[in-house]
Scaffold this motif. Sequence first.
Motif, PDB file in Angstrom:
ATOM      1  N   PRO A   1       0.815  -1.222   0.000  1.00 46.09           N
ATOM      2  CA  PRO A   1       0.000   0.000   0.000  1.00 46.09           C
ATOM      3  C   PRO A   1       0.846   1.268   0.000  1.00 46.09           C
ATOM      4  O   PRO A   1       0.445   2.287  -0.567  1.00 46.09           O
ATOM      5  CB  PRO A   1      -0.809  -0.117   1.303  1.00 46.09           C
ATOM      6  CG  PRO A   1      -0.826  -1.581   1.616  1.00 46.09           C
ATOM      7  CD  PRO A   1       0.491  -2.103   1.129  1.00 46.09           C
ATOM      8  N   GLU A   2       2.033   1.195   0.641  1.00 47.60           N
ATOM      9  CA  GLU A   2       2.888   2.377   0.691  1.00 47.60           C
ATOM     10  C   GLU A   2       3.510   2.689  -0.663  1.00 47.60           C
ATOM     11  O   GLU A   2       3.836   3.846  -0.950  1.00 47.60           O
ATOM     12  CB  GLU A   2       4.005   2.182   1.733  1.00 47.60           C
ATOM     13  CG  GLU A   2       3.510   2.079   3.171  1.00 47.60           C
ATOM     14  CD  GLU A   2       2.997   0.699   3.516  1.00 47.60           C
ATOM     15  OE1 GLU A   2       3.200  -0.219   2.692  1.00 47.60           O
ATOM     16  OE2 GLU A   2       2.380   0.530   4.586  1.00 47.60           O
ATOM     17  N   GLN A   3       3.682   1.678  -1.487  1.00 47.65           N
ATOM     18  CA  GLN A   3       4.307   1.877  -2.804  1.00 47.65           C
ATOM     19  C   GLN A   3       3.401   1.298  -3.890  1.00 47.65           C
ATOM     20  O   GLN A   3       3.858   0.620  -4.799  1.00 47.65           O
ATOM     21  CB  GLN A   3       5.687   1.210  -2.833  1.00 47.65           C
ATOM     22  CG  GLN A   3       6.678   1.839  -1.861  1.00 47.65           C
ATOM     23  CD  GLN A   3       8.013   1.131  -1.863  1.00 47.65           C
ATOM     24  OE1 GLN A   3       8.087  -0.089  -1.780  1.00 47.65           O
ATOM     25  NE2 GLN A   3       9.078   1.899  -1.982  1.00 47.65           N
ATOM     26  N   TRP A   4       2.104   1.593  -3.789  1.00 48.60           N
ATOM     27  CA  TRP A   4       1.089   1.007  -4.668  1.00 48.60           C
ATOM     28  C   TRP A   4       1.375   1.299  -6.138  1.00 48.60           C
ATOM     29  O   TRP A   4       1.194   0.433  -6.993  1.00 48.60           O
ATOM     30  CB  TRP A   4      -0.286   1.533  -4.272  1.00 48.60           C
ATOM     31  CG  TRP A   4      -1.406   0.921  -5.054  1.00 48.60           C
ATOM     32  CD1 TRP A   4      -2.013   1.416  -6.153  1.00 48.60           C
ATOM     33  CD2 TRP A   4      -2.042  -0.332  -4.784  1.00 48.60           C
ATOM     34  NE1 TRP A   4      -2.993   0.563  -6.603  1.00 48.60           N
ATOM     35  CE2 TRP A   4      -3.044  -0.522  -5.784  1.00 48.60           C
ATOM     36  CE3 TRP A   4      -1.878  -1.312  -3.810  1.00 48.60           C
ATOM     37  CZ2 TRP A   4      -3.852  -1.644  -5.803  1.00 48.60           C
ATOM     38  CZ3 TRP A   4      -2.694  -2.418  -3.853  1.00 48.60           C
ATOM     39  CH2 TRP A   4      -3.664  -2.572  -4.841  1.00 48.60           C
ATOM     40  N   ILE A   5       1.773   2.527  -6.449  1.00 47.85           N
ATOM     41  CA  ILE A   5       1.982   2.901  -7.849  1.00 47.85           C
ATOM     42  C   ILE A   5       3.450   2.827  -8.251  1.00 47.85           C
ATOM     43  O   ILE A   5       3.820   3.281  -9.341  1.00 47.85           O
ATOM     44  CB  ILE A   5       1.448   4.320  -8.128  1.00 47.85           C
ATOM     45  CG1 ILE A   5       2.218   5.363  -7.312  1.00 47.85           C
ATOM     46  CG2 ILE A   5      -0.034   4.402  -7.843  1.00 47.85           C
ATOM     47  CD1 ILE A   5       1.891   6.785  -7.700  1.00 47.85           C
ATOM     48  N   GLU A   6       4.287   2.269  -7.386  1.00 48.79           N
ATOM     49  CA  GLU A   6       5.718   2.243  -7.688  1.00 48.79           C
ATOM     50  C   GLU A   6       6.254   0.840  -7.953  1.00 48.79           C
ATOM     51  O   GLU A   6       7.134   0.678  -8.794  1.00 48.79           O
ATOM     52  CB  GLU A   6       6.506   2.881  -6.538  1.00 48.79           C
ATOM     53  CG  GLU A   6       6.235   4.376  -6.370  1.00 48.79           C
ATOM     54  CD  GLU A   6       7.100   4.989  -5.294  1.00 48.79           C
ATOM     55  OE1 GLU A   6       7.989   4.279  -4.773  1.00 48.79           O
ATOM     56  OE2 GLU A   6       6.896   6.174  -4.974  1.00 48.79           O
ATOM     57  N   GLN A   7       5.731  -0.176  -7.272  1.00 52.60           N
ATOM     58  CA  GLN A   7       6.298  -1.506  -7.458  1.00 52.60           C
ATOM     59  C   GLN A   7       5.303  -2.602  -7.089  1.00 52.60           C
ATOM     60  O   GLN A   7       4.349  -2.375  -6.351  1.00 52.60           O
ATOM     61  CB  GLN A   7       7.575  -1.675  -6.625  1.00 52.60           C
ATOM     62  CG  GLN A   7       7.347  -1.626  -5.126  1.00 52.60           C
ATOM     63  CD  GLN A   7       8.632  -1.738  -4.331  1.00 52.60           C
ATOM     64  OE1 GLN A   7       9.650  -1.171  -4.718  1.00 52.60           O
ATOM     65  NE2 GLN A   7       8.605  -2.460  -3.230  1.00 52.60           N
ATOM     66  N   VAL A   8       5.564  -3.793  -7.647  1.00 53.78           N
ATOM     67  CA  VAL A   8       4.803  -5.001  -7.317  1.00 53.78           C
ATOM     68  C   VAL A   8       5.778  -6.155  -7.150  1.00 53.78           C
ATOM     69  O   VAL A   8       6.939  -6.072  -7.585  1.00 53.78           O
ATOM     70  CB  VAL A   8       3.766  -5.352  -8.414  1.00 53.78           C
ATOM     71  CG1 VAL A   8       2.719  -4.272  -8.547  1.00 53.78           C
ATOM     72  CG2 VAL A   8       4.468  -5.593  -9.754  1.00 53.78           C
ATOM     73  N   THR A   9       5.316  -7.223  -6.527  1.00 62.70           N
ATOM     74  CA  THR A   9       6.136  -8.421  -6.334  1.00 62.70           C
ATOM     75  C   THR A   9       5.555  -9.556  -7.160  1.00 62.70           C
ATOM     76  O   THR A   9       4.344  -9.806  -7.107  1.00 62.70           O
ATOM     77  CB  THR A   9       6.186  -8.827  -4.855  1.00 62.70           C
ATOM     78  OG1 THR A   9       6.713  -7.744  -4.081  1.00 62.70           O
ATOM     79  CG2 THR A   9       7.081 -10.045  -4.659  1.00 62.70           C
TER      80      THR A   9
ATOM     81  N   SER B   1      10.526 -11.689  -7.290  1.00 61.07           N
ATOM     82  CA  SER B   1      11.219 -10.499  -7.785  1.00 61.07           C
ATOM     83  C   SER B   1      10.342  -9.271  -7.560  1.00 61.07           C
ATOM     84  O   SER B   1       9.117  -9.370  -7.495  1.00 61.07           O
ATOM     85  CB  SER B   1      11.542 -10.625  -9.281  1.00 61.07           C
ATOM     86  OG  SER B   1      12.342 -11.757  -9.531  1.00 61.07           O
ATOM     87  N   THR B   2      10.997  -8.115  -7.448  1.00 60.49           N
ATOM     88  CA  THR B   2      10.298  -6.839  -7.320  1.00 60.49           C
ATOM     89  C   THR B   2      10.371  -6.100  -8.645  1.00 60.49           C
ATOM     90  O   THR B   2      11.443  -5.973  -9.229  1.00 60.49           O
ATOM     91  CB  THR B   2      10.919  -5.977  -6.206  1.00 60.49           C
ATOM     92  OG1 THR B   2      10.843  -6.674  -4.967  1.00 60.49           O
ATOM     93  CG2 THR B   2      10.169  -4.653  -6.078  1.00 60.49           C
TER      94      THR B   2
END
Length: 293
Positions: free
Chosen positions: A127-135, A168-169
Motif C-alpha cells: 500500500p505504501e508503494q502502490w503505484i511504484e512496485q509489485v512483487t 522479484s520486485t
Amino acid sequence: MPIFQKKRLFILLIGIIILVAMIGFSLRDRDNLSTPEQFIKDTVGWAQNIIHTPVNYVTTIFTNIDDIKNTYNENQLLREKLAQYKSLVYEVQEIKEDNDELRETLNKTKSIQDYNPIQATVMSRSPEQWIEQVTINKGIQDGVKENMAVITAEGMVGKIQTVSQFTSTVKLLSGFDQFNRISATISQEESNDIFGLIEEYDDESNNLLFKIIEESNKDIEKGELVVSSGMGGVFPAGLPIGTVKEVKPDQYGLTRTALIEPAADMYEINNVIVVNRALAEDETSKDTEEDNE
C-alpha cells in the motif's frame, strides 16, 4: 315377595319404558324442537362458543407465529441462495476477466518468442508503494535478472528492480525517475522514427515524459505509438510503452518533450511477462556459431 318390593319393581319398569319412549321420541326426525330441547341445545351451543372463541384465537396466534417463522426461514434461505448466486456471478466474471487476460498474455508471448518470455503472476502490492512496485512469483531460479523488461498484453509496465531465488520486485513505470531511463522511439511511417528517452513519470499529469533527442521538422501527432528502441542494451526493441498525448517545447525552444500515456494500466496488473533478452541473445549466438562451423 313383599308387596313393597313389587311396587318398586313395577315403578322401575314403568320408568324404563317411559325413558325408552322418550329416547325414541327424541330420535325421530322432527322439524320443531321442544322447549327443553331448544334450551339444552342453546345452552350447549353457547358454552361451545365461549370455549371455542379463545381456543380459536390462541390457535390462530400459534398458526401465525409458525407462518412467520416459516416465512423468516424461507427468507433466510432465499437470502443465502441470492448471496451464493451473486458470489457465483462475481466469480464467473473474475474468471472470465482472468481468462481473457491470460489469452491476451499468451498471444503476446507468441509474438515475442525471440526474447524468451517468462510468465509470472503478481503476488503482492505494498500500500505504501502502490503505484511504484509489485512483487511477482518468479526469481533467480526461473532465470529472472535485474533490469529485465516487464510487460503485459497491453504494453510495458516496468523493469525488474531486485531479485531473490523465487520472487522479484518490479519497478513500475509510474515510479520511474531520472535514474530509470528507457531508450525509446516514436514509431512513424516510412521508417521516420523519432528517437528519445523516457526520463520519468509525471505524477501531476499521470504521463511519462519523453525527451526527444533527434530533433527534426517531423510532426508528432497525438496517438502515435511509442516503443522501446533497444539501443540502451537493456530492453529489447519494439515493446509498446504508450501513445503520444501532447508535445511541449522547452523554455528556449531547443528541445521538445512529449507526454506519453502508458499503454498498460498500472493499477490493474495481475499477469505479466518478464522479457529475458540476454538468454535469447545467447541462444542466437550459439546458433550463429553452429552455422559457422
